[in-house]
Design a protein around this motif. Structure first.
Motif, mmCIF file in Angstrom:
data_model
loop_
_atom_site.group_PDB
_atom_site.id
_atom_site.type_symbol
_atom_site.label_atom_id
_atom_site.label_comp_id
_atom_site.label_asym_id
_atom_site.label_seq_id
_atom_site.Cartn_x
_atom_site.Cartn_y
_atom_site.Cartn_z
ATOM 1 N N ASN A 41 1.111 -1.142 -0.253
ATOM 2 C CA ASN A 41 0.273 0.346 0.557
ATOM 3 C C ASN A 41 0.958 1.028 0.145
ATOM 4 N N ILE A 42 1.678 1.301 0.244
ATOM 5 C CA ILE A 42 2.783 2.645 -0.290
ATOM 6 C C ILE A 42 2.735 3.161 -1.359
ATOM 7 N N LYS A 43 2.614 4.650 -1.244
ATOM 8 C CA LYS A 43 2.632 5.662 -1.878
ATOM 9 C C LYS A 43 3.025 5.615 -2.609
ATOM 10 N N CYS A 44 4.618 6.530 -2.249
ATOM 11 C CA CYS A 44 5.859 6.239 -2.935
ATOM 12 C C CYS A 44 6.620 6.348 -2.839
ATOM 13 N N TYR A 45 7.610 5.927 -3.812
ATOM 14 C CA TYR A 45 8.969 5.440 -3.740
ATOM 15 C C TYR A 45 9.953 5.665 -4.700
ATOM 16 N N GLU A 46 10.821 5.523 -4.666
ATOM 17 C CA GLU A 46 12.055 5.818 -5.518
ATOM 18 C C GLU A 46 13.051 4.650 -5.683
ATOM 19 N N THR A 47 13.580 3.867 -6.287
ATOM 20 C CA THR A 47 14.960 2.677 -6.370
ATOM 21 C C THR A 47 15.525 2.477 -8.161
ATOM 22 N N LYS A 48 16.584 2.502 -7.575
ATOM 23 C CA LYS A 48 17.756 1.086 -8.372
ATOM 24 C C LYS A 48 16.778 -0.192 -8.896
ATOM 25 N N VAL A 49 16.211 -0.073 -10.321
ATOM 26 C CA VAL A 49 16.358 -1.321 -10.400
ATOM 27 C C VAL A 49 17.244 -3.098 -11.395
ATOM 28 N N SER A 69 4.360 6.757 -7.991
ATOM 29 C CA SER A 69 3.512 7.092 -7.516
ATOM 30 C C SER A 69 1.879 6.781 -7.846
ATOM 31 N N LYS A 70 1.367 6.418 -6.314
ATOM 32 C CA LYS A 70 0.086 5.975 -6.184
ATOM 33 C C LYS A 70 -0.645 6.238 -7.356
ATOM 34 N N GLU A 71 -0.830 7.959 -7.811
ATOM 35 C CA GLU A 71 -1.540 9.031 -7.810
ATOM 36 C C GLU A 71 -1.645 8.916 -9.360
ATOM 37 N N GLU A 72 -0.012 9.807 -9.805
ATOM 38 C CA GLU A 72 0.732 9.396 -11.246
ATOM 39 C C GLU A 72 0.511 8.082 -12.653
ATOM 40 N N GLY A 73 1.653 6.625 -11.514
ATOM 41 C CA GLY A 73 1.727 5.544 -12.370
ATOM 42 C C GLY A 73 2.870 5.399 -11.931
ATOM 43 N N VAL A 74 3.984 5.078 -12.530
ATOM 44 C CA VAL A 74 5.616 4.369 -12.467
ATOM 45 C C VAL A 74 5.443 5.231 -13.636
ATOM 46 N N ARG A 75 7.315 5.855 -13.783
ATOM 47 C CA ARG A 75 8.433 5.892 -14.671
ATOM 48 C C ARG A 75 9.554 5.580 -14.276
ATOM 49 N N VAL A 76 9.430 4.660 -15.775
ATOM 50 C CA VAL A 76 11.032 3.697 -15.492
ATOM 51 C C VAL A 76 11.513 4.034 -16.864
ATOM 52 N N GLU A 77 12.560 4.419 -15.969
ATOM 53 C CA GLU A 77 13.981 5.015 -16.753
ATOM 54 C C GLU A 77 15.269 3.851 -17.567
ATOM 55 N N ALA A 115 8.328 -5.084 -10.943
ATOM 56 C CA ALA A 115 9.149 -4.602 -10.527
ATOM 57 C C ALA A 115 8.544 -3.911 -9.753
ATOM 58 N N PHE A 116 6.844 -3.572 -10.277
ATOM 59 C CA PHE A 116 6.360 -2.686 -9.234
ATOM 60 C C PHE A 116 5.698 -3.046 -7.671
ATOM 61 N N LYS A 195 7.708 10.734 0.431
ATOM 62 C CA LYS A 195 6.389 11.668 0.719
ATOM 63 C C LYS A 195 5.624 11.514 -0.699
ATOM 64 N N GLU A 196 6.296 12.319 -1.654
ATOM 65 C CA GLU A 196 5.959 12.216 -2.689
ATOM 66 C C GLU A 196 6.701 12.244 -3.781
ATOM 67 N N VAL A 197 6.555 12.129 -5.316
ATOM 68 C CA VAL A 197 7.668 12.343 -6.276
ATOM 69 C C VAL A 197 7.028 13.172 -6.791
ATOM 70 N N ASP A 198 8.233 13.572 -7.981
ATOM 71 C CA ASP A 198 8.246 14.676 -8.949
ATOM 72 C C ASP A 198 6.894 14.903 -9.859
ATOM 73 N N GLU A 199 5.399 15.380 -9.665
ATOM 74 C CA GLU A 199 4.412 15.049 -10.587
ATOM 75 C C GLU A 199 4.924 15.502 -12.552
#
Length: 203
Positions: A41-49, A69-77, A115-116, A195-199
């Motif tokens: 149920n985590i709301k926001c995180y950042e990680t290397k995968v 981001s639970k609200e925005e989705g997932v970004r993978v670079e 990985a999400f 707490k949040e990820v840059d939207e």
């Protein structure tokens, strides 16, 4: 009267003490099930995968950075400057090709979405598989739990998830094929709950 009050208090105090111990123990030392639920149920995180895919040629490795981001989705670079944005309407792909940006259906990329945390932990978890260990990941005491993936894909049949018990963050995931051989290893590094990820990362 005063004696009755004292006796009543003496009888109540042990129950209050036990109640407080139970509550604070749950906060300070959550159960393995609580840790898994909170991670799901985590709301926001950042990680290397890092993805390690095993095939007939050997192993292929791919390094990525993931923003959730639970609200925005997932970004993978990716290392080659390609970016994938996983949203409700599909996967938005940006790369250096002539097409620039295009959208593909979500089921066209099973690998990276494994990985999400919200996705891998949404599959039915085998409650009897939850256990602790220390053999697989060096000196880290981890929680492990197994799940069936139900993807109708012989290479993605089941998964074993490893969570660092101390930091309550994922260490890795091993995905098994229909024959029980590990076909993919997903390794997390520098996992940060934020707490949040840059939207703007999702625009």
């Amino acid at each position: 009267m005063k004696k009755k009050i004292i006796i009543t208090l003496l009888l109540i105090i042990p129950f209050i003490s036990i109640f407080l111990v139970v509550i604070f123990r749950g906060i300070l030392s959550p159960s393995n099930e609580d840790i898994i639920r909170d991670l799901k149920n985590i709301k926001c995180y950042e990680t290397k995968v890092e993805y390690i895919v095993k095939n007939s040629k050997g192993e292929e490795r791919e390094s990525t950075v993931q923003y959730y981001s639970k609200e925005e989705g997932v970004r993978v670079e990716f290392d080659d400057d390609k970016v994938k944005l996983y949203k409700s309407d599909g996967i938005h792909v940006r790369d250096n090709s002539s097409t620039g940006e295009y959208v593909i259906e979500s089921d066209m990329d099973i690998l990276h979405s494994m990985a999400f945390m919200n996705k891998i932990l949404s599959y039915p978890l085998k409650s009897d598989s939850i256990k602790e260990g220390q053999e697989e990941w060096g000196d880290k005491i981890y929680i492990q739990v197994d799940t069936e993936l139900f993807l109708n894909n012989e290479h993605f049949n089941s998964a074993r998830i490893f969570i660092n018990k101390k930091t309550k963050t994922p260490i890795g995931i091993v995905i098994y094929d229909k024959d029980g051989n590990d076909s993919v290893r997903i390794i997390y590094e520098d996992f940060k709950i934020v707490k949040e990820v840059d939207e703007n990362l999702f625009n």
